[in-house]
Motif scaffolding. Sequence first.
Motif, PDB file in Angstrom:
ATOM      1  N   VAL A   1      40.673  36.935  39.834  1.00 51.17           N
ATOM      2  CA  VAL A   1      39.252  36.635  39.639  1.00 51.17           C
ATOM      3  C   VAL A   1      38.369  37.837  39.995  1.00 51.17           C
ATOM      4  O   VAL A   1      37.188  37.870  39.658  1.00 51.17           O
ATOM      5  CB  VAL A   1      38.786  35.402  40.458  1.00 51.17           C
ATOM      6  CG1 VAL A   1      39.495  34.159  40.013  1.00 51.17           C
ATOM      7  CG2 VAL A   1      38.968  35.631  41.959  1.00 51.17           C
ATOM      8  N   MET A   2      38.961  38.829  40.647  1.00 50.89           N
ATOM      9  CA  MET A   2      38.184  40.030  41.000  1.00 50.89           C
ATOM     10  C   MET A   2      38.082  41.027  39.862  1.00 50.89           C
ATOM     11  O   MET A   2      37.292  41.970  39.929  1.00 50.89           O
ATOM     12  CB  MET A   2      38.834  40.749  42.191  1.00 50.89           C
ATOM     13  CG  MET A   2      38.590  40.085  43.517  1.00 50.89           C
ATOM     14  SD  MET A   2      38.781  41.289  44.841  1.00 50.89           S
ATOM     15  CE  MET A   2      40.315  42.077  44.403  1.00 50.89           C
ATOM     16  N   ARG A   3      38.876  40.843  38.817  1.00 51.22           N
ATOM     17  CA  ARG A   3      38.932  41.865  37.754  1.00 51.22           C
ATOM     18  C   ARG A   3      37.574  42.068  37.083  1.00 51.22           C
ATOM     19  O   ARG A   3      37.130  43.204  36.901  1.00 51.22           O
ATOM     20  CB  ARG A   3      39.996  41.471  36.726  1.00 51.22           C
ATOM     21  CG  ARG A   3      41.404  41.775  37.214  1.00 51.22           C
ATOM     22  CD  ARG A   3      42.478  41.015  36.472  1.00 51.22           C
ATOM     23  NE  ARG A   3      42.386  41.143  35.025  1.00 51.22           N
ATOM     24  CZ  ARG A   3      43.244  40.585  34.181  1.00 51.22           C
ATOM     25  NH1 ARG A   3      44.256  39.869  34.645  1.00 51.22           N
ATOM     26  NH2 ARG A   3      43.098  40.733  32.877  1.00 51.22           N
ATOM     27  N   GLN A   4      36.912  40.976  36.731  1.00 46.86           N
ATOM     28  CA  GLN A   4      35.612  41.097  36.054  1.00 46.86           C
ATOM     29  C   GLN A   4      34.530  41.661  36.979  1.00 46.86           C
ATOM     30  O   GLN A   4      33.800  42.582  36.607  1.00 46.86           O
ATOM     31  CB  GLN A   4      35.208  39.738  35.474  1.00 46.86           C
ATOM     32  CG  GLN A   4      33.858  39.716  34.786  1.00 46.86           C
ATOM     33  CD  GLN A   4      32.748  39.181  35.689  1.00 46.86           C
ATOM     34  OE1 GLN A   4      33.011  38.431  36.609  1.00 46.86           O
ATOM     35  NE2 GLN A   4      31.526  39.597  35.434  1.00 46.86           N
ATOM     36  N   PRO A   5      34.391  41.175  38.242  1.00 44.48           N
ATOM     37  CA  PRO A   5      33.391  41.783  39.137  1.00 44.48           C
ATOM     38  C   PRO A   5      33.635  43.269  39.413  1.00 44.48           C
ATOM     39  O   PRO A   5      32.679  44.029  39.554  1.00 44.48           O
ATOM     40  CB  PRO A   5      33.534  40.963  40.424  1.00 44.48           C
ATOM     41  CG  PRO A   5      34.091  39.656  39.993  1.00 44.48           C
ATOM     42  CD  PRO A   5      34.993  39.969  38.844  1.00 44.48           C
ATOM     43  N   LEU A   6      34.912  43.683  39.464  1.00 42.00           N
ATOM     44  CA  LEU A   6      35.212  45.102  39.667  1.00 42.00           C
ATOM     45  C   LEU A   6      34.686  45.948  38.516  1.00 42.00           C
ATOM     46  O   LEU A   6      34.252  47.087  38.705  1.00 42.00           O
ATOM     47  CB  LEU A   6      36.727  45.313  39.804  1.00 42.00           C
ATOM     48  CG  LEU A   6      37.331  45.120  41.201  1.00 42.00           C
ATOM     49  CD1 LEU A   6      38.850  45.096  41.116  1.00 42.00           C
ATOM     50  CD2 LEU A   6      36.879  46.200  42.163  1.00 42.00           C
ATOM     51  N   GLU A   7      34.713  45.371  37.326  1.00 47.32           N
ATOM     52  CA  GLU A   7      34.268  46.093  36.129  1.00 47.32           C
ATOM     53  C   GLU A   7      32.744  46.033  35.977  1.00 47.32           C
ATOM     54  O   GLU A   7      32.089  47.043  35.747  1.00 47.32           O
ATOM     55  CB  GLU A   7      34.924  45.470  34.889  1.00 47.32           C
ATOM     56  CG  GLU A   7      35.018  46.410  33.703  1.00 47.32           C
ATOM     57  CD  GLU A   7      36.037  47.517  33.900  1.00 47.32           C
ATOM     58  OE1 GLU A   7      35.758  48.632  33.429  1.00 47.32           O
ATOM     59  OE2 GLU A   7      37.082  47.280  34.530  1.00 47.32           O
TER      60      GLU A   7
END
Length: 511
Positions: free
Chosen positions: A317-323
């Motif tokens: 779930v962190m992939r999108q916020p990291l981007e």
Amino acid sequence: MLVKVYGSAVFGVDATTITVEVNIDKGIGYHLVGLPDIAIKESSYRIAAALKNTGYQLPGKKITINMAPADLRKEGSAYDLPLAVGILAASGQIKSDNVDKYLIMGELSLDGSLQPIKGALSIAIKARDEGFKGFILPKQNAKEAAIVDNLEVLGVENLTEVIDHFDEKKKLQPTVINTREEFYKTLDFPEFDFSDVKGQESIKRCMEIAAAGGHNIILIGPPGSGKTMLAKRLPSILPPMTLREALETTKIHSVAGKIKNAGLLSQRPFRSPHHTASSVSLVGGGSYPQPGEISLAHNGVLFLDELPEFKREVLEVMRQPLEDREVTISRAKFTITYPSSFMLVASMNPSPGGYFNDPSAPIQTSATEMQRYLNKISGPLLDRIDIHIEVTPVPFEKLSETRKSESSVQIRERVTKAREIQSIRFAVLEHIHYNAQMSSKQIREFCKLDTDSLGLLKNAMERLNLSARAYDRILKVSRTIADLELSIDIKSHHIAEAIQYRSLDREGWLG
């Protein structure tokens, strides 16, 4: 008699003004409308006891209270004080001339004292923007709200002080703090300093590069090699927060109720959730959405210790916020966006036992077990981590040295200079501020290589079996290394150093 008192509701990191309309008429009853939650509905009991213990009383008449806008959900116990003031003013027990000039918030105890509230900074900003004369709130939150200029912030300890203020018996004194003085006071005295770290010079160099370019980093090494110690010191070498960044960060922590009797946050946040953390606690959410760890780490560092021990769905779930550097939480009736621009620092053991493939290690692990352990981290997540570095235990000779290492303040000077170069480079680009945020288009524009550097990178890609995803990362990191050396062009030795920091991309890394 009808009286209007003003409070506020916080959604995301912004506040919305709530009008509390209190009408007292003939009859008996207490009616509270306007979509209040259970905590607000229970306020009548707290208010009745607080008024009685303060020498006043709940009128024995029909009390109708509307919280407008009526279609907006209100939650929490912070509306006790505006409700109590409204009832006292509407029943003629206190003067009502000035109650509508202030924004009032606070939770009442049964003895009339006040408990702290959440989101005081956001509410203060809204109060100033809407032209209120002042903001009356619990004393514990006064320093936090006093960051906002051109607004009287009146911190109170109990209901009696509020009543005396409106009755003009004893005027409340505004809380005043020098925001800039408070902000710059602790910048050069970090709690954790790199001068405390013995040895590990190559790892310190790697952390400096990560800080200079805003690169996400993963530390791989056995227990006791210093991974956590190094990670905790990373915020101390990041460039000092600007006042704008400090205000953003303080607002988020204020909304989450993490500020205890403090003003503006001047140190970059460092958040280290346990590996049992859920997806909601990490990215935020809940029935009434609250910011998660990634938002509390905004403008700072999120440290994930023992990365493979986190549940895979939590990490994904962190992939999108990291981007995107923000997280959006959607509900049926509203959508909230929290900022989440943070540096990810992760650490991990190379195997379940914790040790490298070393015959002398106390716990032996096969290559298959090590590979299975590493595979718990998905490729797309690793794709967003620019630097992989192996951390080895510190030898006794280094541990016993009395000589002090380079301090965080000295390292931060070099990091700040490199960030200034990047600020100038990306001045025309709205959403890019440092090298780690570059897209493929910017990499092609700002990371041009000469023939020697290109040949070295090609040779390394082939000989070390580096993956395609490593190519862009190496160029970004080499651009940062060049910036630290104040070099306009990327040279071959910058590429050579950047190649070292892609351990997990190498085939046969496990030996």
